[in-house]
Scaffold this motif. Structure first.
Motif, PDB file in Angstrom:
ATOM      1  N   PHE A  84     -14.067   2.290   0.132  1.00  0.00           N
ATOM      2  CA  PHE A  84     -14.433   1.015  -0.483  1.00  0.00           C
ATOM      3  C   PHE A  84     -13.220   0.087  -0.568  1.00  0.00           C
ATOM      4  O   PHE A  84     -13.298  -1.084  -0.233  1.00  0.00           O
ATOM      5  CB  PHE A  84     -15.018   1.279  -1.862  1.00  0.00           C
ATOM      6  N   VAL A  85     -12.086   0.626  -1.007  1.00  0.00           N
ATOM      7  CA  VAL A  85     -10.835  -0.125  -1.093  1.00  0.00           C
ATOM      8  C   VAL A  85      -9.702   0.789  -0.658  1.00  0.00           C
ATOM      9  O   VAL A  85      -9.638   1.949  -1.074  1.00  0.00           O
ATOM     10  CB  VAL A  85     -10.569  -0.613  -2.540  1.00  0.00           C
ATOM     11  N   GLU A  86      -8.825   0.266   0.179  1.00  0.00           N
ATOM     12  CA  GLU A  86      -7.649   1.012   0.608  1.00  0.00           C
ATOM     13  C   GLU A  86      -6.433   0.123   0.417  1.00  0.00           C
ATOM     14  O   GLU A  86      -6.411  -1.022   0.854  1.00  0.00           O
ATOM     15  CB  GLU A  86      -7.778   1.427   2.065  1.00  0.00           C
ATOM     16  N   VAL A  87      -5.407   0.666  -0.243  1.00  0.00           N
ATOM     17  CA  VAL A  87      -4.155  -0.039  -0.455  1.00  0.00           C
ATOM     18  C   VAL A  87      -3.055   0.869   0.082  1.00  0.00           C
ATOM     19  O   VAL A  87      -3.055   2.076  -0.182  1.00  0.00           O
ATOM     20  CB  VAL A  87      -3.925  -0.359  -1.952  1.00  0.00           C
ATOM     21  N   TYR A  88      -2.131   0.272   0.824  1.00  0.00           N
ATOM     22  CA  TYR A  88      -1.099   1.051   1.508  1.00  0.00           C
ATOM     23  C   TYR A  88       0.296   0.622   1.072  1.00  0.00           C
ATOM     24  O   TYR A  88       0.522  -0.553   0.771  1.00  0.00           O
ATOM     25  CB  TYR A  88      -1.195   0.840   3.026  1.00  0.00           C
ATOM     26  N   ALA A  89       1.218   1.565   1.079  1.00  0.00           N
ATOM     27  CA  ALA A  89       2.641   1.273   0.920  1.00  0.00           C
ATOM     28  C   ALA A  89       3.331   1.866   2.137  1.00  0.00           C
ATOM     29  O   ALA A  89       3.093   3.023   2.483  1.00  0.00           O
ATOM     30  CB  ALA A  89       3.189   1.895  -0.360  1.00  0.00           C
ATOM     31  N   GLY A  90       4.148   1.077   2.777  1.00  0.00           N
ATOM     32  CA  GLY A  90       4.854   1.579   3.951  1.00  0.00           C
ATOM     33  C   GLY A  90       5.513   0.456   4.711  1.00  0.00           C
ATOM     34  O   GLY A  90       5.653  -0.659   4.210  1.00  0.00           O
ATOM     35  N   THR A  91       5.908   0.759   5.935  1.00  0.00           N
ATOM     36  CA  THR A  91       6.563  -0.220   6.785  1.00  0.00           C
ATOM     37  C   THR A  91       5.835  -0.305   8.120  1.00  0.00           C
ATOM     38  O   THR A  91       5.331   0.693   8.616  1.00  0.00           O
ATOM     39  CB  THR A  91       8.042   0.127   7.017  1.00  0.00           C
ATOM     40  N   ALA A  92       5.780  -1.495   8.662  1.00  0.00           N
ATOM     41  CA  ALA A  92       5.235  -1.680  10.003  1.00  0.00           C
ATOM     42  C   ALA A  92       6.371  -1.786  11.017  1.00  0.00           C
ATOM     43  O   ALA A  92       6.129  -1.904  12.209  1.00  0.00           O
ATOM     44  CB  ALA A  92       4.379  -2.942  10.055  1.00  0.00           C
ATOM     45  N   ASP A  93       7.598  -1.723  10.543  1.00  0.00           N
ATOM     46  CA  ASP A  93       8.770  -1.825  11.404  1.00  0.00           C
ATOM     47  C   ASP A  93       8.948  -0.509  12.173  1.00  0.00           C
ATOM     48  O   ASP A  93       9.121   0.546  11.560  1.00  0.00           O
ATOM     49  CB  ASP A  93      10.006  -2.096  10.552  1.00  0.00           C
ATOM     50  N   PRO A  94       8.895  -0.551  13.509  1.00  0.00           N
ATOM     51  CA  PRO A  94       9.065   0.686  14.279  1.00  0.00           C
ATOM     52  C   PRO A  94      10.386   1.394  13.968  1.00  0.00           C
ATOM     53  O   PRO A  94      10.442   2.617  13.965  1.00  0.00           O
ATOM     54  CB  PRO A  94       9.025   0.214  15.736  1.00  0.00           C
ATOM     55  N   ALA A  95      11.425   0.630  13.661  1.00  0.00           N
ATOM     56  CA  ALA A  95      12.704   1.252  13.309  1.00  0.00           C
ATOM     57  C   ALA A  95      12.590   2.015  11.996  1.00  0.00           C
ATOM     58  O   ALA A  95      13.217   3.064  11.816  1.00  0.00           O
ATOM     59  CB  ALA A  95      13.797   0.189  13.218  1.00  0.00           C
ATOM     60  N   VAL A  97       9.907   3.529  10.872  1.00  0.00           N
ATOM     61  CA  VAL A  97       9.193   4.774  11.160  1.00  0.00           C
ATOM     62  C   VAL A  97      10.152   5.779  11.801  1.00  0.00           C
ATOM     63  O   VAL A  97      10.178   6.963  11.434  1.00  0.00           O
ATOM     64  CB  VAL A  97       7.966   4.499  12.061  1.00  0.00           C
ATOM     65  N   GLN A  98      10.960   5.316  12.746  1.00  0.00           N
ATOM     66  CA  GLN A  98      11.946   6.191  13.399  1.00  0.00           C
ATOM     67  C   GLN A  98      12.953   6.721  12.381  1.00  0.00           C
ATOM     68  O   GLN A  98      13.354   7.886  12.428  1.00  0.00           O
ATOM     69  CB  GLN A  98      12.690   5.433  14.508  1.00  0.00           C
ATOM     70  N   ASN A 103      14.078  11.033  15.375  1.00  0.00           N
ATOM     71  CA  ASN A 103      13.678  11.100  16.782  1.00  0.00           C
ATOM     72  C   ASN A 103      14.676  11.975  17.526  1.00  0.00           C
ATOM     73  O   ASN A 103      15.498  12.640  16.899  1.00  0.00           O
ATOM     74  CB  ASN A 103      13.558   9.693  17.403  1.00  0.00           C
ATOM     75  N   VAL A 104      14.649  11.970  18.841  1.00  0.00           N
ATOM     76  CA  VAL A 104      15.530  12.852  19.600  1.00  0.00           C
ATOM     77  C   VAL A 104      16.993  12.460  19.458  1.00  0.00           C
ATOM     78  O   VAL A 104      17.877  13.285  19.691  1.00  0.00           O
ATOM     79  CB  VAL A 104      15.148  12.888  21.108  1.00  0.00           C
ATOM     80  N   ASN A 105      17.269  11.212  19.073  1.00  0.00           N
ATOM     81  CA  ASN A 105      18.651  10.752  18.972  1.00  0.00           C
ATOM     82  C   ASN A 105      19.262  10.926  17.587  1.00  0.00           C
ATOM     83  O   ASN A 105      20.475  10.930  17.443  1.00  0.00           O
ATOM     84  CB  ASN A 105      18.741   9.272  19.378  1.00  0.00           C
ATOM     85  N   LEU A 112      10.781   6.528   2.128  1.00  0.00           N
ATOM     86  CA  LEU A 112       9.468   6.422   1.494  1.00  0.00           C
ATOM     87  C   LEU A 112       9.055   7.742   0.835  1.00  0.00           C
ATOM     88  O   LEU A 112       8.553   7.746  -0.285  1.00  0.00           O
ATOM     89  CB  LEU A 112       8.407   5.973   2.496  1.00  0.00           C
ATOM     90  N   ARG A 113       9.289   8.845   1.521  1.00  0.00           N
ATOM     91  CA  ARG A 113       8.892  10.130   0.935  1.00  0.00           C
ATOM     92  C   ARG A 113       9.638  10.397  -0.370  1.00  0.00           C
ATOM     93  O   ARG A 113       9.022  10.755  -1.380  1.00  0.00           O
ATOM     94  CB  ARG A 113       9.099  11.280   1.918  1.00  0.00           C
ATOM     95  N   PRO A 114      10.976  10.225  -0.416  1.00  0.00           N
ATOM     96  CA  PRO A 114      11.656  10.433  -1.704  1.00  0.00           C
ATOM     97  C   PRO A 114      11.201   9.439  -2.786  1.00  0.00           C
ATOM     98  O   PRO A 114      11.119   9.802  -3.954  1.00  0.00           O
ATOM     99  CB  PRO A 114      13.131  10.223  -1.373  1.00  0.00           C
ATOM    100  N   ALA A 115      10.885   8.216  -2.361  1.00  0.00           N
ATOM    101  CA  ALA A 115      10.390   7.235  -3.337  1.00  0.00           C
ATOM    102  C   ALA A 115       9.059   7.703  -3.917  1.00  0.00           C
ATOM    103  O   ALA A 115       8.814   7.584  -5.120  1.00  0.00           O
ATOM    104  CB  ALA A 115      10.240   5.869  -2.677  1.00  0.00           C
ATOM    105  N   TRP A 116       8.183   8.232  -3.044  1.00  0.00           N
ATOM    106  CA  TRP A 116       6.886   8.737  -3.516  1.00  0.00           C
ATOM    107  C   TRP A 116       7.085   9.941  -4.431  1.00  0.00           C
ATOM    108  O   TRP A 116       6.470  10.037  -5.496  1.00  0.00           O
ATOM    109  CB  TRP A 116       5.982   9.094  -2.342  1.00  0.00           C
TER     110      TRP A 116
END
Length: 148
Positions: A84-95, A97-98, A103-105, A112-116
């Protein structure tokens, strides 16, 4: 690890939301409460995010709260179904997410995980009180409009 949460009073909240009269009013109440409760998580994630001073507006400002997803995230969410309602916290910045997952580098540098983990109790514990308060405010506004 399994987490168990006991929630009571949902039938009363559901009835109070229905008593507002329209789904739009109920959605507004739920969205405002969700955004209010998740904003401290996004703020903490921004404060924990690694920042490059040479890149203004970098990762330390990329974590936000909202109801919209990127097209890729929308595709993944469709598989899970629509609520019915969805609210999100996060980033849309690909960097971002990386950085969060690594990643491999480079390895992960999560923010975000420690904040949660730090703020989840405050988010979950105050939702009920906030919902009742917001329902009462919305009902009062509706009654004032109907009277005026």
């Amino acid at each position: 690890m399994t987490v168990t949460i006991k929630i009571t009073g949902l039938q009363e909240i559901d009835r109070a939301l229905a008593d507002l009269g329209t789904k739009a009013l109920a959605r507004g109440v739920l969205t405002r409460v969700g955004k209010k409760r998740l904003q401290p998580i996004a703020d903490k994630a921004n404060s924990l995010a690694p920042d490059d001073p040479a890149t203004p507006g970098g990762l330390s400002t990329s974590f936000t709260v909202g109801t919209k997803l990127t097209p890729r995230q929308q595709g993944l969410a469709k598989k899970a179904g629509k609520d019915f309602v969805e609210v999100y916290a996060g980033t849309a910045d690909p960097a971002g997410v990386q950085m969060e997952f690594g990643n491999v580098n480079h390895g992960p540098q999560p923010s975000l995980r420690p904040a949660w983990e730090e703020g989840k109790e405050a988010v979950l514990s105050g939702i009920g009180a906030d919902l009742w308060s917001e329902i009462e405010k919305t009902a009062a506004r509706k009654a004032k409009r109907a009277a005026g």
